[in-house]
Write an enzyme that holds these catalytic residues in place. Structure first.
Site, PDB file in Angstrom:
ATOM      1  CE1 TYR A 157      -4.200   1.340  -0.291  1.00  0.00           C
ATOM      2  CE2 TYR A 157      -3.607   2.683   1.600  1.00  0.00           C
ATOM      3  CZ  TYR A 157      -4.466   2.396   0.551  1.00  0.00           C
ATOM      4  OH  TYR A 157      -5.579   3.172   0.351  1.00  0.00           O
ATOM      5  CE  LYS A 164      -7.061   6.220   0.809  1.00  0.00           C
ATOM      6  NZ  LYS A 164      -8.009   7.101   0.093  1.00  0.00           N
TER       7      LYS A 164
HETATM    8  P1  NAD Z   1     -12.530   3.898  -8.057  1.00  0.00           P
HETATM    9  O1  NAD Z   1     -11.406   3.691  -8.997  1.00  0.00           O
HETATM   10  O2  NAD Z   1     -13.861   3.448  -8.462  1.00  0.00           O
HETATM   11  O3  NAD Z   1     -12.615   5.427  -7.615  1.00  0.00           O
HETATM   12  C1  NAD Z   1     -11.494   6.272  -7.572  1.00  0.00           C
HETATM   13  C2  NAD Z   1     -11.951   7.592  -8.155  1.00  0.00           C
HETATM   14  O4  NAD Z   1     -10.932   8.588  -8.039  1.00  0.00           O
HETATM   15  C3  NAD Z   1     -12.302   7.478  -9.654  1.00  0.00           C
HETATM   16  O5  NAD Z   1     -13.626   7.880  -9.865  1.00  0.00           O
HETATM   17  C4  NAD Z   1     -11.335   8.453 -10.304  1.00  0.00           C
HETATM   18  O6  NAD Z   1     -11.907   9.106 -11.423  1.00  0.00           O
HETATM   19  C5  NAD Z   1     -11.102   9.423  -9.145  1.00  0.00           C
HETATM   20  N1  NAD Z   1      -9.923  10.251  -9.381  1.00  0.00           N
HETATM   21  C6  NAD Z   1      -8.626   9.859  -9.486  1.00  0.00           C
HETATM   22  N2  NAD Z   1      -7.865  10.927  -9.805  1.00  0.00           N
HETATM   23  C7  NAD Z   1      -8.696  12.002  -9.888  1.00  0.00           C
HETATM   24  C8  NAD Z   1      -8.516  13.374 -10.207  1.00  0.00           C
HETATM   25  N3  NAD Z   1      -7.314  13.864 -10.515  1.00  0.00           N
HETATM   26  N4  NAD Z   1      -9.606  14.195 -10.194  1.00  0.00           N
HETATM   27  C9  NAD Z   1     -10.834  13.712  -9.905  1.00  0.00           C
HETATM   28  N5  NAD Z   1     -11.067  12.417  -9.609  1.00  0.00           N
HETATM   29  C10 NAD Z   1     -10.008  11.580  -9.616  1.00  0.00           C
HETATM   30  O7  NAD Z   1     -12.065   3.151  -6.713  1.00  0.00           O
HETATM   31  P2  NAD Z   1     -12.676   3.137  -5.229  1.00  0.00           P
HETATM   32  O8  NAD Z   1     -12.062   1.944  -4.594  1.00  0.00           O
HETATM   33  O9  NAD Z   1     -14.137   3.276  -5.277  1.00  0.00           O
HETATM   34  O10 NAD Z   1     -11.993   4.418  -4.564  1.00  0.00           O
HETATM   35  C11 NAD Z   1     -12.728   5.450  -3.911  1.00  0.00           C
HETATM   36  C12 NAD Z   1     -12.029   5.836  -2.615  1.00  0.00           C
HETATM   37  O11 NAD Z   1     -12.157   4.759  -1.687  1.00  0.00           O
HETATM   38  C13 NAD Z   1     -10.535   6.113  -2.744  1.00  0.00           C
HETATM   39  O12 NAD Z   1     -10.186   7.188  -1.892  1.00  0.00           O
HETATM   40  C14 NAD Z   1      -9.917   4.829  -2.218  1.00  0.00           C
HETATM   41  O13 NAD Z   1      -8.597   5.010  -1.730  1.00  0.00           O
HETATM   42  C15 NAD Z   1     -10.889   4.539  -1.101  1.00  0.00           C
HETATM   43  N6  NAD Z   1     -10.834   3.171  -0.549  1.00  0.00           N
HETATM   44  C16 NAD Z   1     -10.938   2.112  -1.370  1.00  0.00           C
HETATM   45  C17 NAD Z   1     -10.869   0.834  -0.832  1.00  0.00           C
HETATM   46  C18 NAD Z   1     -10.965  -0.384  -1.728  1.00  0.00           C
HETATM   47  O14 NAD Z   1     -10.578  -1.468  -1.287  1.00  0.00           O
HETATM   48  N7  NAD Z   1     -11.480  -0.268  -2.927  1.00  0.00           N
HETATM   49  C19 NAD Z   1     -10.713   0.657   0.555  1.00  0.00           C
HETATM   50  C20 NAD Z   1     -10.619   1.782   1.371  1.00  0.00           C
HETATM   51  C21 NAD Z   1     -10.674   3.047   0.803  1.00  0.00           C
END
Ligand code: NAD
Length: 257
Positions: A157, A164
């Protein structure tokens, strides 16, 4: 269906496709009667967001916003102010790191890779909170998405974990700044979910398997569980909570070793 968010305007940032956590949140908020506004990262993603939002059977405002560009953030919230006026909530579901920074040793993180992950994954919350603040004239709730890798060293990570940690600290500083305007700021620390962003993390299957074996609930979580927790954080039910990191991870974070 419930009416917990009837009459509330909530901005959802970070829908990329149907697996996005932001989409899980959108569905929960929609079922609670919220009026949703979606921002998307560049025209490439507009169609996806338009198709998904159309499924809600209610027209939503869609606004372009690449969070690395100050002018995009300003313009996006300008359009939202013009078209919607007051907003009551903002879901920040945005993160990015280069794939090559998400494997091997953290000590090898490049200066560029570090700055990029911080900019998109942590600083963007500050930028959008500042832009949303003047629209939250009736108080508000800001919810961001974090992960255990910000609290502990999680294999692969790496730079995202450090971003984070900065995001988690920002939640506390923003909550302290904005509380006097009755704007609350909280984070949901989600357990691992298979999404586009998660694809960049090496050995993600092993991470999921570990959760199934060791988490108190002996299973992983899904987008709908994050969505329903977000609903709680956007609703009046959570009115006494701010600056908090709420784990939605089947209990995994409490287990040692
Ligand atoms: P995802 O890929 O569906 O979403 C990530 C989003 O970030 C996308 O919509 C992308 O367009 C956007 N993004 C990236 N760069 C950008 C920019 N420059 N301007 C605007 N938007 C931008 O994946 P996700 O897993 O749904 O991620 C959403 C959040 O959840 C993130 O912060 C991720 O770290 C967090 N998260 C995810 C998990 C997991 O296991 N999937 C666990 C904990 C936290």
């Amino acid at each position: 269906m419930n009416t917990l968010l009837e009459g509330k305007n909530i901005v959802i940032m970070g829908v990329a496709n149907h697996r996005s956590i932001a989409w899980g949140i959108a569905q929960s908020l929609h079922k609670a009667g919220a009026n949703l506004i979606f921002t998307y990262q560049g025209e490439r993603l507009r169609e996806n967001v338009a198709e998904l939002s159309a499924k809600l059977g209610k027209e939503s405002l869609l606004v372009n916003c690449d969070v690395t560009k100050d002018e995009d953030v300003e313009a996006a919230f300008g359009v939202i102010r013009e078209q919607v006026g007051v907003i009551h909530g903002l879901a920040h579901c945005i993160a990015f790191a280069k794939t090559e920074e998400l494997e091997g040793e953290y000590v090898n993180t490049s200066r560029d890779g570090y700055a990029l992950a911080q900019d998109i994954s942590a600083y963007s919350l500050v930028a959008v909170a500042r832009a949303a603040r003047p629209l939250m004239t009736e108080g508000g709730s800001i919810v961001t998405m974090t992960y255990l890798g910000g609290e502990r060293a999680v294999a692969n990570y790496n730079v995202m974990g450090v971003a984070k940690a900065a995001l988690d600290a920002s939640v506390r500083y923003l909550a302290n700044d904005l509380g006097k305007e009755n704007i609350r700021v909280n984070a949901i620390s989600a357990g691992p979910i298979r999404t586009l962003a998660a694809k960049g993390i090496r050995n993600f299957n092993a991470v999921l398997k570990e959760i199934e074996e060791k988490a108190p609930l002996r299973r992983t979580i899904d987008q709908s569980e994050v969505g329903d927790t977000a609903l709680f954080l956007f609703s009046n039910l959570s009115r006494g909570i701010t600056g908090e990191i709420l784990h939605v991870d089947a209990g995994y974070s409490i287990v040692a070793g």
